[in-house]
Scaffold this motif. Structure first.
Motif, PDB file in Angstrom:
ATOM      1  N   LEU A 264       0.738  -0.928  -0.104  1.00 10.73           N
ATOM      2  CA  LEU A 264      -0.210   0.031   0.078  1.00 10.73           C
ATOM      3  C   LEU A 264       1.061   1.287  -0.260  1.00 10.73           C
ATOM      4  O   LEU A 264       0.436   2.066  -0.721  1.00 10.73           O
ATOM      5  CB  LEU A 264      -0.787  -0.032   1.281  1.00 10.73           C
ATOM      6  N   MET A 265       1.872   1.295   0.769  1.00  8.11           N
ATOM      7  CA  MET A 265       2.794   2.382   0.893  1.00  8.11           C
ATOM      8  C   MET A 265       3.573   2.892  -0.555  1.00  8.11           C
ATOM      9  O   MET A 265       3.582   3.850  -1.085  1.00  8.11           O
ATOM     10  CB  MET A 265       3.878   2.156   1.864  1.00  8.11           C
ATOM     11  N   ASP A 266       3.805   1.419  -1.088  1.00  9.40           N
ATOM     12  CA  ASP A 266       4.383   2.003  -2.518  1.00  9.40           C
ATOM     13  C   ASP A 266       3.281   2.316  -3.514  1.00  9.40           C
ATOM     14  O   ASP A 266       4.025   3.160  -4.326  1.00  9.40           O
ATOM     15  CB  ASP A 266       4.962   0.471  -3.095  1.00  9.40           C
ATOM     16  N   ILE A 267       2.104   1.954  -3.372  1.00 13.42           N
ATOM     17  CA  ILE A 267       0.977   2.477  -4.193  1.00 13.42           C
ATOM     18  C   ILE A 267       0.788   3.896  -4.006  1.00 13.42           C
ATOM     19  O   ILE A 267       0.577   4.798  -4.870  1.00 13.42           O
ATOM     20  CB  ILE A 267      -0.052   1.517  -4.265  1.00 13.42           C
ATOM     21  N   LEU A 268       0.671   4.245  -2.740  1.00 11.15           N
ATOM     22  CA  LEU A 268       0.328   5.769  -2.461  1.00 11.15           C
ATOM     23  C   LEU A 268       1.775   6.490  -2.722  1.00 11.15           C
ATOM     24  O   LEU A 268       1.366   7.843  -3.137  1.00 11.15           O
ATOM     25  CB  LEU A 268       0.556   5.582  -0.681  1.00 11.15           C
ATOM     26  N   THR A 269       2.926   6.087  -2.764  1.00 16.44           N
ATOM     27  CA  THR A 269       4.008   6.855  -3.088  1.00 16.44           C
ATOM     28  C   THR A 269       3.963   7.148  -4.586  1.00 16.44           C
ATOM     29  O   THR A 269       4.529   8.086  -5.100  1.00 16.44           O
ATOM     30  CB  THR A 269       5.387   6.138  -2.712  1.00 16.44           C
TER      31      THR A 269
END
Length: 301
Positions: A45-50
């Protein structure tokens, strides 16, 4: 059902009035339940948000998408119903996060309700009549090669084959207009009925909603100003058959202190009342986005 919601809401608001303004109407509502999202999904999720555009990331400080999604326990492979997807802010996050085994079901307002808005012109309604197919087309582009599939419907026109298919229903800033026009066509009641039917037993119903202070007049908190009282929201959703689980403070903003004649759209990103007043514009920009309740419910097994 509309009458039942009104009666329960009135009782809930009466109880709220007996509490100090800075306290919850029920001490259990301050409980925060761990989402259970594992570390691998957290990193995903963090990668997608970034990877989201800078304009979208600028709003993370107010919308807290990672904390919100994790609080509701949304994970890859799930089928998630998103209320009022709009321009796709959350859809563009959910599609790649849920992955190829997941599914996003967009749920838009009923066409009859859109006609009640000042902007509900024939031209606007004509565009909304093709929304269910337009949303699928847009979602296919947003999802990329390994993203979730998508479908859409209007509240009150839910296809029968969607019943019992959803792991989670996610309504963010959706309920105020439904409540505002409830007397015109049972729009809130019908949307909540659809949400209940969509969910699998044990599924999660997550709500993020502009929150009015308990001491504000009911006429202010009827949805027309964008705000609802927490007691009203909980009573209406429980009347629809859901069980209240917990709340999170993640989307609260104590700086949002509206007066009785204020509307939520005075704040970012709309800033509807200050476009020609630089001083007021700066003041409201400093407040940030609205104070929001974040509530988790479940459909009984």
């Amino acid at each position: 059902m509309r009458l039942a919601i009104a009666v329960l809401a009135a009782l809930a608001l009466a109880l709220a009035a007996c509490q100090p303004a800075n306290e919850s109407t029920d001490t259990t509502t301050t409980e925060v339940v761990e989402s259970g999202v594992d570390s691998g999904n957290n990193t995903r999720l963090m990668d997608i948000l970034t990877a989201q555009p800078e304009e979208a990331q600028a709003r993370y400080q107010y919308r807290h998408p990672q904390e919100t999604i994790e609080f509701f326990g949304i994970e890859p492979g799930m089928t998630v119903v998103e209320g009022l997807p709009g321009g796709g802010y959350y859809t563009k996050i959910l599609l790649p996060y849920l992955g190829a085994d997941g599914r996003v079901i967009g749920a838009d307002y009923a066409l009859d309700m859109y006609r009640l808005f000042p902007f509900g012109t024939d031209e606007f309604i004509a565009k909304k009549e093709t929304w269910t197919t337009d949303f699928v087309t847009d979602a296919a582009e947003w999802a990329g090669e390994d993203g979730a599939s998508a479908t859409g419907f209007h509240f009150g026109s839910m296809p029968d084959d969607l019943a019992g298919t959803a792991d989670a229903v996610f309504f963010t800033r959706v309920l105020h207009n439904l409540a505002r026009f409830e007397s015109e066509g049972d729009f809130l009641s019908i949307a909540l009925e659809n949400a209940f039917k969509l969910l699998k037993p044990g599924g999660t119903f997550g709500v993020v909603q502009h929150q009015a202070r308990d001491e504000m007049p009911d006429s202010f908190a009827d949805g027309s100003h964008g705000y609802l009282k927490k007691a009203f929201v909980i009573a209406a959703i429980e009347q629809a058959g859901f069980e209240f689980v917990a709340e999170s403070p993640v989307n609260e903003n104590p700086a949002d202190q509206p007066a009785e004649d204020d509307i939520v759209w005075r704040l970012p990103p709309s800033l509807a009342t200050s476009r020609d007043n630089p001083e007021l514009l700066a003041e409201l920009t400093a407040v940030g986005e609205s104070n929001r309740m974040t509530l988790k419910f479940r459909k009984p097994e």
